[in-house]
Design a protein around this motif. Structure first.
Motif, PDB file in Angstrom:
ATOM      1  N   PRO A  76      -8.907  10.645 -16.161  1.00 34.43           N
ATOM      2  CA  PRO A  76      -7.674  10.614 -15.376  1.00 34.43           C
ATOM      3  C   PRO A  76      -7.459   9.248 -14.747  1.00 34.43           C
ATOM      4  CG  PRO A  76      -8.995  12.552 -14.840  1.00 34.43           C
ATOM      5  CD  PRO A  76      -9.846  11.666 -15.688  1.00 34.43           C
ATOM      6  N   PRO A  77      -6.224   8.784 -14.649  1.00 35.87           N
ATOM      7  CA  PRO A  77      -5.966   7.481 -14.020  1.00 35.87           C
ATOM      8  C   PRO A  77      -6.390   7.500 -12.560  1.00 35.87           C
ATOM      9  CG  PRO A  77      -4.048   8.266 -15.247  1.00 35.87           C
ATOM     10  CD  PRO A  77      -5.001   9.403 -15.167  1.00 35.87           C
ATOM     11  N   ARG A  78      -7.048   6.419 -12.126  1.00 34.41           N
ATOM     12  CA  ARG A  78      -7.488   6.269 -10.743  1.00 34.41           C
ATOM     13  C   ARG A  78      -6.864   4.987 -10.196  1.00 34.41           C
ATOM     14  NH1 ARG A  78     -11.607   8.917  -8.582  1.00 34.41           N
ATOM     15  NH2 ARG A  78     -12.286   7.041  -7.446  1.00 34.41           N
ATOM     16  N   LEU A  79      -5.752   5.164  -9.502  1.00 35.43           N
ATOM     17  CA  LEU A  79      -5.029   4.026  -8.950  1.00 35.43           C
ATOM     18  C   LEU A  79      -5.008   4.123  -7.429  1.00 35.43           C
ATOM     19  CD1 LEU A  79      -2.019   3.952 -11.442  1.00 35.43           C
ATOM     20  CD2 LEU A  79      -4.107   2.594 -11.533  1.00 35.43           C
ATOM     21  N   ALA A  95       3.620  16.246 -17.988  1.00 30.43           N
ATOM     22  CA  ALA A  95       4.200  15.655 -16.779  1.00 30.43           C
ATOM     23  C   ALA A  95       3.455  16.163 -15.553  1.00 30.43           C
ATOM     24  CB  ALA A  95       5.686  16.008 -16.699  1.00 30.43           C
ATOM     25  N   GLN A  96       3.099  15.244 -14.662  1.00 28.26           N
ATOM     26  CA  GLN A  96       2.339  15.613 -13.469  1.00 28.26           C
ATOM     27  C   GLN A  96       2.373  14.466 -12.473  1.00 28.26           C
ATOM     28  OE1 GLN A  96      -2.055  15.617 -14.217  1.00 28.26           O
ATOM     29  NE2 GLN A  96      -1.409  15.267 -16.336  1.00 28.26           N
ATOM     30  N   GLN A  97       1.859  14.753 -11.289  1.00 28.11           N
ATOM     31  CA  GLN A  97       1.791  13.759 -10.227  1.00 28.11           C
ATOM     32  C   GLN A  97       0.327  13.419  -9.964  1.00 28.11           C
ATOM     33  OE1 GLN A  97       3.902  15.257  -6.827  1.00 28.11           O
ATOM     34  NE2 GLN A  97       5.917  14.968  -7.772  1.00 28.11           N
ATOM     35  N   PHE A  98       0.052  12.119  -9.877  1.00 29.16           N
ATOM     36  CA  PHE A  98      -1.294  11.642  -9.583  1.00 29.16           C
ATOM     37  C   PHE A  98      -1.294  11.056  -8.177  1.00 29.16           C
ATOM     38  CE2 PHE A  98      -0.730  11.307 -14.166  1.00 29.16           C
ATOM     39  CZ  PHE A  98      -1.872  11.938 -14.646  1.00 29.16           C
ATOM     40  N   SER A  99      -2.126  11.574  -7.321  1.00 34.87           N
ATOM     41  CA  SER A  99      -2.246  11.028  -5.973  1.00 34.87           C
ATOM     42  C   SER A  99      -3.117   9.778  -6.005  1.00 34.87           C
ATOM     43  CB  SER A  99      -2.848  12.063  -5.028  1.00 34.87           C
ATOM     44  OG  SER A  99      -4.125  12.477  -5.499  1.00 34.87           O
ATOM     45  N   ALA A 100      -3.023   8.989  -4.950  1.00 37.54           N
ATOM     46  CA  ALA A 100      -3.833   7.764  -4.873  1.00 37.54           C
ATOM     47  C   ALA A 100      -5.310   8.127  -4.811  1.00 37.54           C
ATOM     48  CB  ALA A 100      -3.425   6.952  -3.646  1.00 37.54           C
ATOM     49  N   ALA A 101      -6.088   7.580  -5.737  1.00 32.83           N
ATOM     50  CA  ALA A 101      -7.522   7.895  -5.822  1.00 32.83           C
ATOM     51  C   ALA A 101      -8.397   6.777  -5.292  1.00 32.83           C
ATOM     52  CB  ALA A 101      -7.901   8.201  -7.276  1.00 32.83           C
ATOM     53  N   ARG A 102      -7.807   5.665  -4.860  1.00 35.24           N
ATOM     54  CA  ARG A 102      -8.582   4.544  -4.331  1.00 35.24           C
ATOM     55  C   ARG A 102      -7.960   4.064  -3.032  1.00 35.24           C
ATOM     56  NH1 ARG A 102     -11.991   2.553  -8.286  1.00 35.24           N
ATOM     57  NH2 ARG A 102     -11.496   3.172 -10.435  1.00 35.24           N
ATOM     58  N   GLN A 103      -8.806   3.490  -2.191  1.00 34.76           N
ATOM     59  CA  GLN A 103      -8.309   2.907  -0.948  1.00 34.76           C
ATOM     60  C   GLN A 103      -7.660   1.551  -1.191  1.00 34.76           C
ATOM     61  OE1 GLN A 103      -8.205   4.406   1.987  1.00 34.76           O
ATOM     62  NE2 GLN A 103      -9.247   6.237   1.204  1.00 34.76           N
ATOM     63  N   LYS A 104      -8.208   0.801  -2.146  1.00 31.88           N
ATOM     64  CA  LYS A 104      -7.702  -0.525  -2.453  1.00 31.88           C
ATOM     65  C   LYS A 104      -7.600  -0.683  -3.968  1.00 31.88           C
ATOM     66  CE  LYS A 104      -9.670  -2.786   1.637  1.00 31.88           C
ATOM     67  NZ  LYS A 104     -10.560  -3.867   2.121  1.00 31.88           N
ATOM     68  N   PRO A 105      -6.749  -1.590  -4.448  1.00 30.94           N
ATOM     69  CA  PRO A 105      -6.689  -1.849  -5.898  1.00 30.94           C
ATOM     70  C   PRO A 105      -8.010  -2.385  -6.414  1.00 30.94           C
ATOM     71  CG  PRO A 105      -4.753  -2.737  -4.786  1.00 30.94           C
ATOM     72  CD  PRO A 105      -5.720  -2.334  -3.711  1.00 30.94           C
ATOM     73  N   LEU A 106      -8.209  -2.233  -7.708  1.00 30.33           N
ATOM     74  CA  LEU A 106      -9.418  -2.732  -8.341  1.00 30.33           C
ATOM     75  C   LEU A 106      -9.462  -4.263  -8.288  1.00 30.33           C
ATOM     76  CD1 LEU A 106      -9.616  -0.488 -11.527  1.00 30.33           C
ATOM     77  CD2 LEU A 106     -11.118  -0.392  -9.543  1.00 30.33           C
ATOM     78  N   PRO A 107     -10.660  -4.852  -8.153  1.00 36.89           N
ATOM     79  CA  PRO A 107     -10.745  -6.316  -8.242  1.00 36.89           C
ATOM     80  C   PRO A 107     -10.295  -6.788  -9.615  1.00 36.89           C
ATOM     81  CG  PRO A 107     -12.752  -5.393  -7.313  1.00 36.89           C
ATOM     82  CD  PRO A 107     -11.950  -4.237  -7.832  1.00 36.89           C
ATOM     83  N   PRO A 150       0.812  -1.238   0.000  1.00 33.27           N
ATOM     84  CA  PRO A 150       0.000   0.000   0.000  1.00 33.27           C
ATOM     85  C   PRO A 150       0.834   1.270   0.000  1.00 33.27           C
ATOM     86  CG  PRO A 150      -0.894  -1.597   1.552  1.00 33.27           C
ATOM     87  CD  PRO A 150       0.412  -2.156   1.076  1.00 33.27           C
ATOM     88  N   GLU A 151       2.018   1.252   0.593  1.00 31.62           N
ATOM     89  CA  GLU A 151       2.835   2.465   0.670  1.00 31.62           C
ATOM     90  C   GLU A 151       3.754   2.650  -0.534  1.00 31.62           C
ATOM     91  OE1 GLU A 151       5.104  -0.891   2.597  1.00 31.62           O
ATOM     92  OE2 GLU A 151       3.035  -0.140   2.580  1.00 31.62           O
ATOM     93  N   ALA A 152       3.689   1.785  -1.519  1.00 32.34           N
ATOM     94  CA  ALA A 152       4.585   1.866  -2.680  1.00 32.34           C
ATOM     95  C   ALA A 152       4.240   3.065  -3.556  1.00 32.34           C
ATOM     96  CB  ALA A 152       4.505   0.575  -3.493  1.00 32.34           C
ATOM     97  N   ARG A 153       5.259   3.552  -4.271  1.00 27.95           N
ATOM     98  CA  ARG A 153       5.105   4.669  -5.205  1.00 27.95           C
ATOM     99  C   ARG A 153       5.561   4.221  -6.595  1.00 27.95           C
ATOM    100  NH1 ARG A 153       8.870   9.082  -3.211  1.00 27.95           N
ATOM    101  NH2 ARG A 153      10.174   7.232  -2.877  1.00 27.95           N
ATOM    102  N   PHE A 154       4.977   4.881  -7.620  1.00 25.89           N
ATOM    103  CA  PHE A 154       5.331   4.597  -9.007  1.00 25.89           C
ATOM    104  C   PHE A 154       5.952   5.850  -9.615  1.00 25.89           C
ATOM    105  CE2 PHE A 154       1.442   1.614  -9.093  1.00 25.89           C
ATOM    106  CZ  PHE A 154       2.180   0.612  -8.486  1.00 25.89           C
ATOM    107  N   LEU A 155       7.036   5.643 -10.352  1.00 28.01           N
ATOM    108  CA  LEU A 155       7.656   6.706 -11.142  1.00 28.01           C
ATOM    109  C   LEU A 155       7.703   6.235 -12.585  1.00 28.01           C
ATOM    110  CD1 LEU A 155       9.181   9.401 -11.480  1.00 28.01           C
ATOM    111  CD2 LEU A 155      11.297   8.163 -10.931  1.00 28.01           C
ATOM    112  N   ILE A 156       7.094   6.986 -13.493  1.00 28.13           N
ATOM    113  CA  ILE A 156       7.032   6.632 -14.909  1.00 28.13           C
ATOM    114  C   ILE A 156       7.869   7.624 -15.689  1.00 28.13           C
ATOM    115  CG2 ILE A 156       5.545   6.374 -16.917  1.00 28.13           C
ATOM    116  CD1 ILE A 156       3.321   5.503 -15.120  1.00 28.13           C
TER     117      ILE A 156
END
Length: 341
Positions: free
Chosen positions: A152-155, A298-310, A131-137
């Motif tokens: 917008p991506p919702r991860l 280029a931008q930063q997307f914050s976490a938009a979900r509490q849990k990953p999608l099923p 849950p605490e992991a970050r992604f850099l693209i």
């Protein structure tokens, strides 16, 4: 620990079945008659029922087996990955990529190749990350990850998207497969006397646009066929042939639409005039041009979900299946041992 099919956890009350089975009421059926009992008044025998634990190891094995089965059906996944850097192949070895990784504080993060469909791929696989992991693209502006999505991506994890500047060095780093000419499939049906002319015409078209297109001529349509040339005025094409565009010989020039595709007609094919051929080529390219994606800044997307999608197609790890098999074997052994005792 993440569950991709959480509704299966509602089956946990089934764990009460083995407990009930091992603590069920037992009847004492053995009776001993005494010689002096004949002097006592007759009475209905009273049988005592009692709850008691029995075969505790077997009970624990069955509980563990049932719990493992529910976890396996719930597609239990153990997130183990941490911070990750996704790098496109064209910028992987550039100084810009190293600078961005260090500035993001992810010098010790794991590095992975950037998937072609990055956003959908992350949505399907992000349950593998903690849950605490970050992604850099890190991607060039021409990659699919940098194309503007419809939404917008919702991860469930924060994402830092950084776009490489367009430089000659970056362009030179593009793999040769990406710089190869685009193969375009054409079907040409014409008399044998005019086939060399059609071949020469498409060879000339292949030199246009700096050789960005390579035209492959065939005699039958395929799913990727975009143009069918029907240079036979005395015969009709098969009704099951379909393509986005047709060139057909007709009494007069014009454009019509049919279930087989858009038809451009001309009185004589192939065109002999250079200017007419150039105009036809430009009109053809404009009609079949693929839309260029609008680049995503280029931008930063914050976490938009509490849990990953099923993930309906996800699978439980192999170790859980092996544990299920081992518990089943232990339960059978203990059951057989109880029957022999």
């Amino acid at each position: 620990m993440t569950s991709m099919q959480p509704l299966w956890w509602f089956a946990l009350p089934l764990l009460l079945l083995p407990v009930w089975w091992h603590m069920r009421k037992r009847e004492r059926t053995r009776t001993d008659l005494l010689a002096t009992a004949r002097f006592l008044p007759a009475a209905t025998p009273q049988q005592q029922r009692m709850l008691r634990w029995s075969d505790v190891p077997l009970l624990l094995a069955r509980l563990a087996l049932l719990l493992a089965l529910i976890a396996w059906l719930a597609v239990l996944a153990m997130p183990w990955k941490g911070d990750t850097v996704f790098v496109a192949a064209s910028v992987e070895r550039s100084a810009w990529a190293e600078q961005q990784i260090q500035s993001a504080g992810m010098g010790g993060a794991e590095r992975q190749p950037l998937p072609d469909d990055a956003w959908h791929w992350l949505a399907r696989h992000e349950h593998e990350w903690r849950p605490e992991a970050r992604f850099l693209i890190l991607a060039p502006a021409t990659s699919a990850a940098a194309a503007m999505p419809a939404l917008p991506p919702r991860l469930a994890h924060p994402v830092d998207l950084r776009i490489a500047p367009a430089t000659p060095a970056a362009a030179a780093a593009v793999p040769a497969a990406e710089r190869a000419p685009r193969a375009r499939h054409i079907v040409v049906v014409a008399p044998a006397a005019r086939m060399p002319q059609w071949q020469a015409l498409f060879a000339a078209f292949g030199t246009a646009a700096d050789g960005a297109n390579r035209y492959i001529l065939g005699d039958a349509p395929r799913p990727e066929t975009e143009l069918i040339v029907w240079d036979k005025a005395d015969a009709a094409p098969p009704p099951d042939w379909k393509a986005q565009l047709w060139w057909r010989t007709g009494a007069a020039a014009g454009e019509t639409h049919s279930p087989q595709g858009t038809i451009w007609s001309a009185a004589q094919w192939p065109l002999q005039d250079i200017e007419a051929a150039r105009a036809l080529y430009e009109r053809w390219q404009a009609a079949t041009a693929r839309p260029a994606p609008y680049p995503l800044p280029a931008q930063q997307f914050s976490a938009a979900r509490q849990k990953p999608l099923p993930a309906p197609l996800a699978r439980s790890p192999e170790w859980l299946a092996l544990a299920l098999l081992a518990l089943f074997a232990i339960e059978r052994i203990l059951t057989h041992a109880r029957r022999r005792s």
